[in-house]
Write an enzyme that holds these catalytic residues in place. Structure first.
Site, PDB file in Angstrom:
ATOM      1  N   GLN A  12      39.321  43.353  43.856  1.00 46.23           N
ATOM      2  CA  GLN A  12      40.487  42.974  44.657  1.00 46.23           C
ATOM      3  C   GLN A  12      41.774  43.578  44.101  1.00 46.23           C
ATOM      4  OE1 GLN A  12      40.550  38.798  46.379  1.00 46.23           O
ATOM      5  NE2 GLN A  12      39.241  38.451  44.602  1.00 46.23           N
ATOM      6  N   VAL A  13      41.987  43.441  42.801  1.00 57.69           N
ATOM      7  CA  VAL A  13      43.221  43.935  42.202  1.00 57.69           C
ATOM      8  C   VAL A  13      43.239  45.456  42.179  1.00 57.69           C
ATOM      9  CG1 VAL A  13      44.680  43.892  40.147  1.00 57.69           C
ATOM     10  CG2 VAL A  13      43.444  41.829  40.840  1.00 57.69           C
ATOM     11  N   ASP A  37      31.405  53.588  33.642  1.00 55.64           N
ATOM     12  CA  ASP A  37      30.574  52.461  33.220  1.00 55.64           C
ATOM     13  C   ASP A  37      31.293  51.711  32.101  1.00 55.64           C
ATOM     14  OD1 ASP A  37      28.662  50.687  32.350  1.00 55.64           O
ATOM     15  OD2 ASP A  37      27.158  52.203  31.859  1.00 55.64           O
ATOM     16  N   ALA A  61      36.557  43.820  35.385  1.00 57.32           N
ATOM     17  CA  ALA A  61      36.087  42.622  34.682  1.00 57.32           C
ATOM     18  C   ALA A  61      34.761  42.146  35.253  1.00 57.32           C
ATOM     19  CB  ALA A  61      37.120  41.494  34.777  1.00 57.32           C
ATOM     20  N   THR A  63      33.400  39.063  36.621  1.00 55.81           N
ATOM     21  CA  THR A  63      34.046  37.864  37.153  1.00 55.81           C
ATOM     22  C   THR A  63      33.071  36.839  37.724  1.00 55.81           C
ATOM     23  OG1 THR A  63      34.378  38.967  39.283  1.00 55.81           O
ATOM     24  CG2 THR A  63      36.181  39.102  37.670  1.00 55.81           C
ATOM     25  N   THR A 102      42.916  35.888  32.225  1.00 56.41           N
ATOM     26  CA  THR A 102      42.607  34.775  33.117  1.00 56.41           C
ATOM     27  C   THR A 102      43.070  33.431  32.580  1.00 56.41           C
ATOM     28  OG1 THR A 102      40.738  33.564  34.120  1.00 56.41           O
ATOM     29  CG2 THR A 102      40.335  34.624  32.024  1.00 56.41           C
ATOM     30  N   ASP A 103      43.260  32.491  33.497  1.00 57.60           N
ATOM     31  CA  ASP A 103      43.539  31.100  33.142  1.00 57.60           C
ATOM     32  C   ASP A 103      42.370  30.447  32.411  1.00 57.60           C
ATOM     33  OD1 ASP A 103      42.338  31.388  35.906  1.00 57.60           O
ATOM     34  OD2 ASP A 103      42.072  29.237  35.642  1.00 57.60           O
ATOM     35  N   TYR A 126      32.542  33.070  30.360  1.00 60.58           N
ATOM     36  CA  TYR A 126      33.529  33.929  31.026  1.00 60.58           C
ATOM     37  C   TYR A 126      34.873  33.862  30.313  1.00 60.58           C
ATOM     38  CZ  TYR A 126      37.004  35.424  34.434  1.00 60.58           C
ATOM     39  OH  TYR A 126      38.079  36.035  35.043  1.00 60.58           O
ATOM     40  N   LYS A 130      36.723  36.845  28.101  1.00 59.26           N
ATOM     41  CA  LYS A 130      38.053  37.338  28.465  1.00 59.26           C
ATOM     42  C   LYS A 130      39.034  37.156  27.309  1.00 59.26           C
ATOM     43  CE  LYS A 130      39.425  38.713  31.866  1.00 59.26           C
ATOM     44  NZ  LYS A 130      39.603  40.146  32.292  1.00 59.26           N
TER      45      LYS A 130
END
Length: 300
Positions: A12-13, A37, A61, A63, A102-103, A126, A130
């Site tokens: 998406q980003v 890769d 990432a 995700t 990420t949060d 996850y 991160k």
């Protein structure tokens, strides 16, 4: 042209970074998995070495939050070791790196918005992977900005908005978790913030570095988010089912989610003058792309 290497080009980003209107003289090179890769450190180093990049945006990432609980090695390869390789290469070439985090690095166990320097304590693989990526970038010696975000949505890929519209078109009533709090983030708005930071870091060696938060402005929960999706959807002739609140316990998942994902924007506003728009208006931009503009009421 000043090229910027972007990983996660099919996400998406990454999609929005490729679509973003960059300043004259800048070129976004968004690489997909087929191009690079992220589990191959040597390939990452070679890709960074092949051009005179102006900066790197590390948006790629792993995700799949729930799948990460059983696919630990891949999650760590993509989320921790790939940023480590990118940051090491950035340091060697003397270029800045902007890394998306990420949060989920926070435990989500208190009220109020998380500040950039609050203690981290991930609840699962996850978030831990991160956080590993953050630490790799932070200790690499490269000039960097780490930008944590949450609840990313867009008109592309798989996300909460598209899922709600798809499921809402087939069911009269949906049940959505109401005890996880946060702020949705438009991938387009996040991309604009990342681009602004990357360009400034590339142009100005004295530009601020460190850790930042970006999401759209204003708090909600998943249930409230769903209700607003369908309120705006109805105005565009789209689905508008009823939405019933449930608890996290009613919808168990392999990975634990933070109960509070609210992110403070204080640092990014102070250092970069970036003021996120309200999440409701950002959602409207996404729904305009998916469903068209709101329909005007006929006046007698």
């Amino acid at each position: 042209m000043k090229p910027i290497l972007i990983t996660g080009g099919s996400g998406q980003v990454g999609t929005e970074l490729a679509r973003h209107r960059w300043p004259d003289g800048w070129e976004a090179v968004a690489l997909t998995r087929a191009d690079l890769d992220l589990t191959d450190a040597a390939a990452i180093a070679a890709k960074v070495a092949e051009r005179d990049w102006a900066a790197i945006i590390s948006a790629g990432a792993y995700t799949a939050v729930d799948k990460a609980e059983s696919d630990v090695v891949t999650a760590w390869q993509v989320n921790a070791l790939a940023p480590a390789a990118l940051a090491a290469a950035a340091k060697d070439k003397g270029i800045p790196i902007v890394h998306v985090s990420t949060d989920y690095v926070f435990p989500g166990d208190r009220e109020g918005a998380w500040e950039v320097d609050d203690p981290v304590a991930p609840l699962g693989v996850y978030g831990a992977s991160k956080l590993g990526g953050e630490l790799a970038v932070r200790t690499s010696g490269a000039r960097h900005a780490i930008v944590r975000t949450a609840w990313v949505v867009s008109a592309h890929g798989n996300n909460f908005v598209k899922t709600m519209l798809r499921v809402g078109a087939d069911r009269p009533t949906l049940r959505v978790v109401a005890d996880q709090h946060g702020s949705p983030t438009s991938a387009a708005d996040l991309a604009a913030a990342l681009a602004a930071i990357a360009v400034r870091l590339a142009e100005d060696e004295s530009a601020p570095t460190g850790t930042y938060h970006f999401s759209n402005a204003g708090p909600t929960d998943w249930h409230g988010f769903a209700e607003e999706i369908f309120r705006q959807s109805a105005a565009r002739g789209g689905p508008s089912p009823a939405v019933e609140p449930i608890t996290t316990a009613d919808y168990p998942t392999p990975a634990r989610r933070p109960a509070n994902s609210l992110l403070s924007h204080r640092a990014i506003e102070r250092d970069y003058g970036i003021h996120p728009q309200p999440w409701q208006s950002a959602l409207g931009d996404i729904l305009d792309e998916l469903l068209g503009a709101p329909q005007k009421e006929n006046k007698a």
